[in-house]
Design an enzyme around this catalytic site. Structure first.
Site, PDB file in Angstrom:
ATOM      1  N   GLY A  18       0.835  -1.214   0.000  1.00  0.00           N
ATOM      2  CA  GLY A  18       0.000   0.000   0.000  1.00  0.00           C
ATOM      3  C   GLY A  18       0.863   1.255   0.000  1.00  0.00           C
ATOM      4  O   GLY A  18       1.893   1.291   0.663  1.00  0.00           O
TER       5      GLY A  18
ATOM      6  N   ARG B 107       1.167  -5.183  -5.904  1.00  0.00           N
ATOM      7  CA  ARG B 107       1.209  -6.405  -5.103  1.00  0.00           C
ATOM      8  C   ARG B 107       1.472  -7.533  -6.083  1.00  0.00           C
ATOM      9  O   ARG B 107       0.681  -7.764  -6.987  1.00  0.00           O
ATOM     10  CB  ARG B 107      -0.102  -6.602  -4.348  1.00  0.00           C
ATOM     11  CG  ARG B 107      -0.284  -5.529  -3.276  1.00  0.00           C
ATOM     12  CD  ARG B 107      -1.357  -5.874  -2.273  1.00  0.00           C
ATOM     13  NE  ARG B 107      -1.229  -5.039  -1.090  1.00  0.00           N
ATOM     14  CZ  ARG B 107      -1.874  -3.882  -0.917  1.00  0.00           C
ATOM     15  NH1 ARG B 107      -2.686  -3.435  -1.834  1.00  0.00           N
ATOM     16  NH2 ARG B 107      -1.695  -3.175   0.190  1.00  0.00           N
TER      17      ARG B 107
ATOM     18  N   ASP C 124       5.010  -4.996   6.218  1.00  0.00           N
ATOM     19  CA  ASP C 124       5.472  -6.337   6.611  1.00  0.00           C
ATOM     20  C   ASP C 124       5.625  -7.304   5.438  1.00  0.00           C
ATOM     21  O   ASP C 124       6.590  -8.055   5.362  1.00  0.00           O
ATOM     22  CB  ASP C 124       4.473  -6.963   7.596  1.00  0.00           C
ATOM     23  CG  ASP C 124       4.712  -6.471   9.012  1.00  0.00           C
ATOM     24  OD1 ASP C 124       5.741  -5.824   9.249  1.00  0.00           O
ATOM     25  OD2 ASP C 124       3.849  -6.736   9.873  1.00  0.00           O
TER      26      ASP C 124
ATOM     27  N   THR D 124       3.771   2.853   5.688  1.00  0.00           N
ATOM     28  CA  THR D 124       2.343   2.497   5.694  1.00  0.00           C
ATOM     29  C   THR D 124       1.614   3.479   6.602  1.00  0.00           C
ATOM     30  O   THR D 124       2.149   3.870   7.636  1.00  0.00           O
ATOM     31  CB  THR D 124       2.098   1.051   6.175  1.00  0.00           C
ATOM     32  OG1 THR D 124       0.719   0.916   6.535  1.00  0.00           O
ATOM     33  CG2 THR D 124       2.907   0.671   7.393  1.00  0.00           C
TER      34      THR D 124
ATOM     35  N   ASP E 169      -0.875   2.878   8.419  1.00  0.00           N
ATOM     36  CA  ASP E 169      -1.505   2.214   9.574  1.00  0.00           C
ATOM     37  C   ASP E 169      -0.651   2.179  10.841  1.00  0.00           C
ATOM     38  O   ASP E 169      -1.152   1.862  11.907  1.00  0.00           O
ATOM     39  CB  ASP E 169      -1.882   0.774   9.208  1.00  0.00           C
ATOM     40  CG  ASP E 169      -2.997   0.727   8.181  1.00  0.00           C
ATOM     41  OD1 ASP E 169      -3.880   1.601   8.253  1.00  0.00           O
ATOM     42  OD2 ASP E 169      -2.980  -0.153   7.308  1.00  0.00           O
TER      43      ASP E 169
ATOM     44  N   ASP F 215       1.291  -0.048  11.680  1.00  0.00           N
ATOM     45  CA  ASP F 215       1.118  -1.398  12.228  1.00  0.00           C
ATOM     46  C   ASP F 215       2.360  -2.278  12.046  1.00  0.00           C
ATOM     47  O   ASP F 215       2.249  -3.486  11.898  1.00  0.00           O
ATOM     48  CB  ASP F 215      -0.112  -2.068  11.587  1.00  0.00           C
ATOM     49  CG  ASP F 215       0.012  -2.169  10.067  1.00  0.00           C
ATOM     50  OD1 ASP F 215       0.937  -1.549   9.495  1.00  0.00           O
ATOM     51  OD2 ASP F 215      -0.811  -2.866   9.458  1.00  0.00           O
TER      52      ASP F 215
ATOM     53  N   ARG G 287      -7.491  -2.111   9.437  1.00  0.00           N
ATOM     54  CA  ARG G 287      -8.200  -3.394   9.482  1.00  0.00           C
ATOM     55  C   ARG G 287      -7.847  -4.173  10.734  1.00  0.00           C
ATOM     56  O   ARG G 287      -8.696  -4.784  11.359  1.00  0.00           O
ATOM     57  CB  ARG G 287      -7.864  -4.210   8.232  1.00  0.00           C
ATOM     58  CG  ARG G 287      -9.010  -4.223   7.273  1.00  0.00           C
ATOM     59  CD  ARG G 287      -8.708  -5.015   6.040  1.00  0.00           C
ATOM     60  NE  ARG G 287      -8.801  -4.143   4.889  1.00  0.00           N
ATOM     61  CZ  ARG G 287      -7.991  -4.182   3.855  1.00  0.00           C
ATOM     62  NH1 ARG G 287      -7.015  -5.041   3.801  1.00  0.00           N
ATOM     63  NH2 ARG G 287      -8.145  -3.362   2.861  1.00  0.00           N
TER      64      ARG G 287
HETATM   65  P1  ADP Z   1       2.776  -4.492   2.628  1.00  0.00           P
HETATM   66  O1  ADP Z   1       4.216  -4.494   2.230  1.00  0.00           O
HETATM   67  O2  ADP Z   1       2.210  -3.117   2.692  1.00  0.00           O
HETATM   68  O3  ADP Z   1       2.532  -5.332   3.859  1.00  0.00           O
HETATM   69  P2  ADP Z   1       1.681  -6.631   0.971  1.00  0.00           P
HETATM   70  O4  ADP Z   1       1.452  -7.540   2.091  1.00  0.00           O
HETATM   71  O5  ADP Z   1       0.650  -6.533  -0.087  1.00  0.00           O
HETATM   72  O6  ADP Z   1       1.947  -5.133   1.437  1.00  0.00           O
HETATM   73  O7  ADP Z   1       3.075  -7.070   0.294  1.00  0.00           O
HETATM   74  C1  ADP Z   1       3.630  -6.366  -0.790  1.00  0.00           C
HETATM   75  C2  ADP Z   1       4.379  -7.336  -1.670  1.00  0.00           C
HETATM   76  O8  ADP Z   1       5.412  -7.986  -0.939  1.00  0.00           O
HETATM   77  C3  ADP Z   1       3.524  -8.487  -2.214  1.00  0.00           C
HETATM   78  O9  ADP Z   1       2.917  -8.219  -3.408  1.00  0.00           O
HETATM   79  C4  ADP Z   1       4.545  -9.582  -2.441  1.00  0.00           C
HETATM   80  O10 ADP Z   1       5.176  -9.420  -3.683  1.00  0.00           O
HETATM   81  C5  ADP Z   1       5.527  -9.350  -1.331  1.00  0.00           C
HETATM   82  N1  ADP Z   1       5.185 -10.252  -0.226  1.00  0.00           N
HETATM   83  C6  ADP Z   1       4.123 -10.185   0.598  1.00  0.00           C
HETATM   84  N2  ADP Z   1       4.107 -11.222   1.474  1.00  0.00           N
HETATM   85  C7  ADP Z   1       5.187 -11.971   1.188  1.00  0.00           C
HETATM   86  C8  ADP Z   1       5.725 -13.185   1.727  1.00  0.00           C
HETATM   87  N3  ADP Z   1       5.137 -13.829   2.729  1.00  0.00           N
HETATM   88  N4  ADP Z   1       6.860 -13.672   1.180  1.00  0.00           N
HETATM   89  C9  ADP Z   1       7.453 -13.029   0.161  1.00  0.00           C
HETATM   90  N5  ADP Z   1       6.993 -11.882  -0.390  1.00  0.00           N
HETATM   91  C10 ADP Z   1       5.877 -11.349   0.107  1.00  0.00           C
END
Ligand code: ADP
Length: 334
Positions: free
Chosen positions: A16, A77, A108, A130, A132, A134, A176
């Site tokens: 995000g 994503r 994360d 982010t 949030d 969080d 959330r």
């Molecule tokens: P944020 O980084 O804000 O938490 P996301 O959870 O959507 O957002 O993660 C962003 C990108 O990071 C995802 O599209 C994916 O490519 C990568 N990613 C997310 N989770 C994992 C994971 N468990 N292992 C490896 N890459 C991940």
């Protein structure tokens, strides 16, 4: 900054978006250039990395971005990157692009990806971005301060009309799983109740009874701030209307909270964290997250950081209730 073997690094934003990401990219680029390191901007997060979608970044290409919301590199994503095959393709891409390291700005999920890449020999430094707030390893995430201020601005406007019409307004803000935005925006706008996922609330006792008491004490307009993870605000509005007898409106602030020019606080932290990330990469350090602890810049191993937990300040939550209506309730008891 010290001597280093880094010649060329990449920077990307992932997950995000949040206000201040541009400021962080700018800091990364300028800190790297100051050490004669080339910087490649990777568009659309890990998707763009796999596909080699890049832009060379110069000192000039990050001028005028300090005050701009969103991320000019765009974000995405990538489901492919979550697979082993995707990670290996990203590693190949880093080799083709000649990257000695990578700065990842995100949450994360993005950090998990950066850890996978680090394990495959691409040193990654993560910056928490982010709205949030969080992310457990840090007190502060880039974009949080701007988002809270946007909420405050919107809720103040809603409050004006609630006051004029003697109404109650329920405002849903983002969050959330985390109530940081709701708690801070609620305190800053004098909300009579703040509903967040971390704290179970007794609607009857903590909202309905308090509202009735406040109304009997002469208060006729109310703001209730709810984090989106708590649930159905329309049902709550109906309950308040029926049981307290006050017209109740709902507003979902939505994506307005993700945009806008970053506040000074976000710009300063984005700059400090971006600078620190490059400083660590220069020392040959990878697989780390930079963050803030007790107002200082710190860094942690990514896996350690992902295992950490942080919780809402319960005393702060209690304080919010006391300062919003304690006087009125006491008046009622007398
Ligand atoms: P944020 O980084 O804000 O938490 P996301 O959870 O959507 O957002 O993660 C962003 C990108 O990071 C995802 O599209 C994916 O490519 C990568 N990613 C997310 N989770 C994992 C994971 N468990 N292992 C490896 N890459 C991940």
């Amino acid at each position: 900054m010290s001597e280093n073997k880094m010649k060329r690094i990449g920077v990307l934003t992932s997950g995000g978006d949040s206000p201040g990401m541009n400021t962080a990219i700018r800091a990364v680029v300028r800190a790297a250039l100051d050490n004669d390191i080339e910087v490649v901007g990777i568009r659309r997060g890990y998707s763009g990395l796999i596909e080699g979608e890049t832009v060379e970044l110069t000192a000039k290409s990050v001028s005028e971005v300090i005050a701009r919301g969103g991320t000019f590199l765009c974000t995405a994503r990538s489901t492919k990157f979550k697979t082993e095959e995707g990670v290996l393709e990203a590693v190949e891409s880093c080799k083709k692009l000649g990257l000695d390291g990578l700065v990842v700005i995100g949450g994360d999920g993005s950090f998990r990806g950066a850890s996978d890449l680090s394990k495959q020999g691409v040193p990654c430094l993560c910056i928490p971005g982010t709205i949030d707030n969080d992310i457990s390893c840090t007190e502060y995430t880039i974009g949080f301060d701007t988002a809270v201020n946007t909420c405050v601005d919107c809720i103040d406007k809603i409050r004006d009309t609630m006051q004029s019409h003697n109404r109650c307004s329920i405002v849903e803000v983002m969050g959330r799983h985390a109530g940081y935005i709701a708690l801070n925006a609620g305190i800053a706008t004098g909300a009579m109740a703040i509903l967040i996922p971390e704290v179970p609330i007794d609607i009857e006792k903590d909202v309905i009874v308090r509202m009735r008491a406040a109304m009997e004490s002469g208060r006729h307009h109310f703001i209730i701030v709810v984090a989106e993870g708590v649930g159905n605000i329309d049902a709550l509005a109906e309950k308040i209307k029926n049981e307290v007898g006050i017209e109740t409106k709902t507003t979902v602030l939505g994506h307005i909270q993700r945009g806008g020019s970053p506040t000074a606080t976000d710009r300063v932290w984005a700059s400090r964290l971006g600078y620190e990330a490059v400083k660590l990469l220069l020392q040959g350090i990878g697989d780390r997250v930079v963050g803030v602890k007790n107002g200082e810049v710190v860094n942690y191993d990514i896996q350690e950081a992902l295992k950490m937990t942080k919780s809402i300040d319960k005393e702060m939550y209690k304080m919010a209730y006391v300062v919003s209506t304690a006087g009125l309730e006491r008046y009622k008891k007398i």
